[in-house]
Design a protein around this motif. Structure first.
Motif, mmCIF file in Angstrom:
data_model
loop_
_atom_site.group_PDB
_atom_site.id
_atom_site.type_symbol
_atom_site.label_atom_id
_atom_site.label_comp_id
_atom_site.label_asym_id
_atom_site.label_seq_id
_atom_site.Cartn_x
_atom_site.Cartn_y
_atom_site.Cartn_z
ATOM 1 N N GLY A 38 0.919 -1.181 -0.086
ATOM 2 C CA GLY A 38 -0.024 0.047 0.004
ATOM 3 C C GLY A 38 0.814 1.301 -0.087
ATOM 4 O O GLY A 38 2.084 1.271 0.349
ATOM 5 N N PRO A 39 0.122 2.489 -0.340
ATOM 6 C CA PRO A 39 1.050 3.533 -0.426
ATOM 7 C C PRO A 39 1.495 4.076 1.108
ATOM 8 O O PRO A 39 1.400 3.411 1.865
ATOM 9 C CB PRO A 39 0.330 4.730 -0.921
ATOM 10 C CG PRO A 39 -1.023 3.877 -1.288
ATOM 11 C CD PRO A 39 -1.067 2.534 -0.994
ATOM 12 N N SER A 42 -0.418 4.209 4.289
ATOM 13 C CA SER A 42 -1.751 3.542 3.890
ATOM 14 C C SER A 42 -2.095 2.936 5.335
ATOM 15 O O SER A 42 -3.160 2.278 5.601
ATOM 16 C CB SER A 42 -1.479 2.773 2.940
ATOM 17 O OG SER A 42 -0.714 1.753 3.079
ATOM 18 N N LYS A 44 -0.123 0.256 6.673
ATOM 19 C CA LYS A 44 0.494 -1.009 6.964
ATOM 20 C C LYS A 44 1.143 -1.328 8.308
ATOM 21 O O LYS A 44 0.943 -2.229 9.057
ATOM 22 C CB LYS A 44 1.613 -1.487 6.130
ATOM 23 C CG LYS A 44 1.085 -0.969 4.580
ATOM 24 C CD LYS A 44 2.109 -1.006 3.361
ATOM 25 C CE LYS A 44 3.113 -0.101 3.416
ATOM 26 N NZ LYS A 44 2.798 1.190 3.105
ATOM 27 N N HIS A 199 7.348 -2.767 -0.141
ATOM 28 C CA HIS A 199 7.208 -1.667 -1.180
ATOM 29 C C HIS A 199 7.273 -2.545 -2.618
ATOM 30 O O HIS A 199 6.979 -1.769 -3.624
ATOM 31 C CB HIS A 199 8.107 -0.679 -1.291
ATOM 32 C CG HIS A 199 7.640 0.436 -0.162
ATOM 33 N ND1 HIS A 199 8.143 0.605 0.928
ATOM 34 C CD2 HIS A 199 6.711 1.468 -0.174
ATOM 35 C CE1 HIS A 199 7.387 1.289 1.759
ATOM 36 N NE2 HIS A 199 6.681 1.992 1.122
ATOM 37 N N PHE A 213 -3.749 -5.466 -0.219
ATOM 38 C CA PHE A 213 -3.743 -4.051 -0.598
ATOM 39 C C PHE A 213 -4.552 -3.026 0.229
ATOM 40 O O PHE A 213 -5.356 -3.038 0.204
ATOM 41 C CB PHE A 213 -3.812 -3.804 -2.181
ATOM 42 C CG PHE A 213 -3.482 -2.488 -2.694
ATOM 43 C CD1 PHE A 213 -2.079 -2.365 -3.326
ATOM 44 C CD2 PHE A 213 -4.434 -1.374 -2.851
ATOM 45 C CE1 PHE A 213 -1.734 -1.011 -3.745
ATOM 46 C CE2 PHE A 213 -3.907 0.084 -3.116
ATOM 47 C CZ PHE A 213 -2.590 -0.076 -3.738
ATOM 48 N N LEU A 214 -3.400 -2.314 0.975
ATOM 49 C CA LEU A 214 -4.213 -1.426 2.131
ATOM 50 C C LEU A 214 -4.289 -0.244 1.631
ATOM 51 O O LEU A 214 -3.194 0.580 1.087
ATOM 52 C CB LEU A 214 -3.265 -1.817 3.204
ATOM 53 C CG LEU A 214 -4.172 -1.439 4.651
ATOM 54 C CD1 LEU A 214 -5.390 -2.546 4.778
ATOM 55 C CD2 LEU A 214 -3.257 -1.605 5.753
ATOM 56 N N ASP A 215 -5.213 0.678 1.804
ATOM 57 C CA ASP A 215 -5.062 2.336 1.766
ATOM 58 C C ASP A 215 -6.218 2.792 2.748
ATOM 59 O O ASP A 215 -7.306 3.135 2.072
ATOM 60 C CB ASP A 215 -5.261 2.503 0.250
ATOM 61 C CG ASP A 215 -5.015 4.008 0.270
ATOM 62 O OD1 ASP A 215 -4.561 4.747 1.058
ATOM 63 O OD2 ASP A 215 -4.833 4.727 -1.013
ATOM 64 N N LYS A 216 -6.010 2.519 3.795
ATOM 65 C CA LYS A 216 -6.822 2.998 4.939
ATOM 66 C C LYS A 216 -8.050 1.904 5.101
ATOM 67 O O LYS A 216 -8.263 1.532 6.380
ATOM 68 C CB LYS A 216 -7.443 4.379 4.827
ATOM 69 C CG LYS A 216 -8.169 4.862 5.923
ATOM 70 C CD LYS A 216 -8.523 6.346 5.985
ATOM 71 C CE LYS A 216 -9.582 6.490 6.906
ATOM 72 N NZ LYS A 216 -10.168 7.935 6.672
ATOM 73 N N ILE A 218 -9.170 -2.152 3.412
ATOM 74 C CA ILE A 218 -8.558 -3.283 2.530
ATOM 75 C C ILE A 218 -9.272 -2.860 0.944
ATOM 76 O O ILE A 218 -10.336 -2.984 0.930
ATOM 77 C CB ILE A 218 -8.988 -4.647 3.058
ATOM 78 C CG1 ILE A 218 -8.441 -4.893 4.464
ATOM 79 C CG2 ILE A 218 -8.682 -5.610 1.969
ATOM 80 C CD1 ILE A 218 -8.985 -6.229 5.053
ATOM 81 N N ILE A 219 -8.454 -2.579 0.162
ATOM 82 C CA ILE A 219 -8.493 -2.465 -1.349
ATOM 83 C C ILE A 219 -8.644 -3.835 -1.883
ATOM 84 O O ILE A 219 -9.584 -4.235 -2.910
ATOM 85 C CB ILE A 219 -7.612 -1.552 -1.842
ATOM 86 C CG1 ILE A 219 -7.482 -0.204 -1.275
ATOM 87 C CG2 ILE A 219 -8.128 -1.087 -3.355
ATOM 88 C CD1 ILE A 219 -8.663 0.696 -0.888
ATOM 89 N N VAL A 236 -6.537 0.057 -10.335
ATOM 90 C CA VAL A 236 -5.611 0.620 -9.463
ATOM 91 C C VAL A 236 -4.149 0.581 -10.345
ATOM 92 O O VAL A 236 -3.519 1.560 -10.274
ATOM 93 C CB VAL A 236 -5.323 -0.055 -8.325
ATOM 94 C CG1 VAL A 236 -3.986 0.670 -7.498
ATOM 95 C CG2 VAL A 236 -6.498 0.045 -7.225
#
Ligand code: ADP
Length: 250
Positions: A38-39, A42, A44, A199, A213-216, A218-219, A236
């Motif tokens: 994740g960015p 995000s 992690k 990363h 894949f996390l971005d605040k 779970i994507i 994405v």
């Protein structure tokens, strides 16, 4: 069926009332090898802290080995390699052997006889190919060698779950390959479950069995076969990168 090792239900976390993780519901099964990506920012590391019990959920719940973190027995079964190993004083007068032995301080290992502790440390050092460094001072080693010492410390207790935060960054290419094949063996041969924060999304599909894949929130969470078919992941990454990441095509 594989038993559940981590169970998160509606898990949220906020720092100073700012929510950084929102409504995470997932299960990690024994034997899973999860790549956590994740960015920056995000969540992690925050998720790792929640798994380790270093932070408490602001809402929802998480259990590890079937236990909430009030009960710290789960600690004995987790090996953790933090991202920043530079927190220690480089002039700290500890040998490699002493640092690795610190991985045996839990209750479960406190009753080990001296010879057993020594054998466990020797084995971990050999696994990482650093047996010859046992008597050296940690501060005298290169970054890559220090990294291997800390990986050995995470492994010496023979954990059932290994959590590694960006473990390969300081490693030279050969040690890095050896390290990933060691993780593969631990996962396949010894059924050690693995969470690898990385990363390096381009490579993780070579090693892990699942991707989160996390971005605040779970994507995406699933196998790489599912990743390959996920419309969300196409949005994405675009179809080209998606099918490089999934490692399912020649
Ligand atoms: P990642 O590991 O994906 O980079 P983090 O879990 O470290 O993400 O951070 C998620 C968010 O929480 C970021 O916005 C970060 O600034 C914030 N954060 C992390 N730790 C703290 C803390 N101790 N206090 C306040 N905010 C924090």
């Amino acid at each position: 069926m594989q038993p559940e090792l981590i169970s998160a239900r509606g898990l949220c976390h906020a720092y100073n009332s700012v929510e950084v993780l929102s409504d995470l519901t997932f299960s990690m099964l024994r034997g899973d090898y999860i790549g956590l990506v994740g960015p920056n920012g995000s969540g992690k590391s925050t998720l790792v802290k929640l798994i380790l019990g270093l932070e408490a959920p602001s809402q929802g719940s998480i259990t590890v080995f079937g236990q909430a973190h009030k009960d710290l027995k789960a600690w004995d079964k987790i090996g953790y390699l933090p991202q920043k190993i530079n927190f220690f004083n480089p002039h700290f007068p500890s040998t490699v052997r002493e640092i690795v032995e610190l991985g045996l301080i839990s209750r479960r290992h406190s009753r080990l006889a001296r010879a057993e502790r020594r054998a466990a440390v020797d084995q971990a050092l050999e696994l990482l190919g650093i047996g010859d460094l046992a008597k050296r001072l940690i501060g005298d080693l290169s970054g890559g060698q220090q990294q291997r010492v800390f990986i050995a410390r995470a492994l010496v207790s023979r954990p059932e779950l290994l959590i590694l935060d960006e473990p390969a960054t300081a490693l030279d290419p050969e040690t890095r390959d050896n390290f990933f094949s060691l993780l593969h063996d631990l996962n396949h041969r010894d059924s050690v479950s693995v969470i690898l924060v990385t990363h390096d999304i381009g490579s993780i599909g070579e090693f892990a069995s699942k991707l989160m894949f996390l971005d605040k929130r779970i994507i995406f969470f699933g196998s790489f076969d599912e990743f390959c078919l996920s419309d969300t992941m196409t949005k994405v990454f675009g179809p080209s990168s998606q099918h490089i990441i999934c490692h399912k095509h020649d």
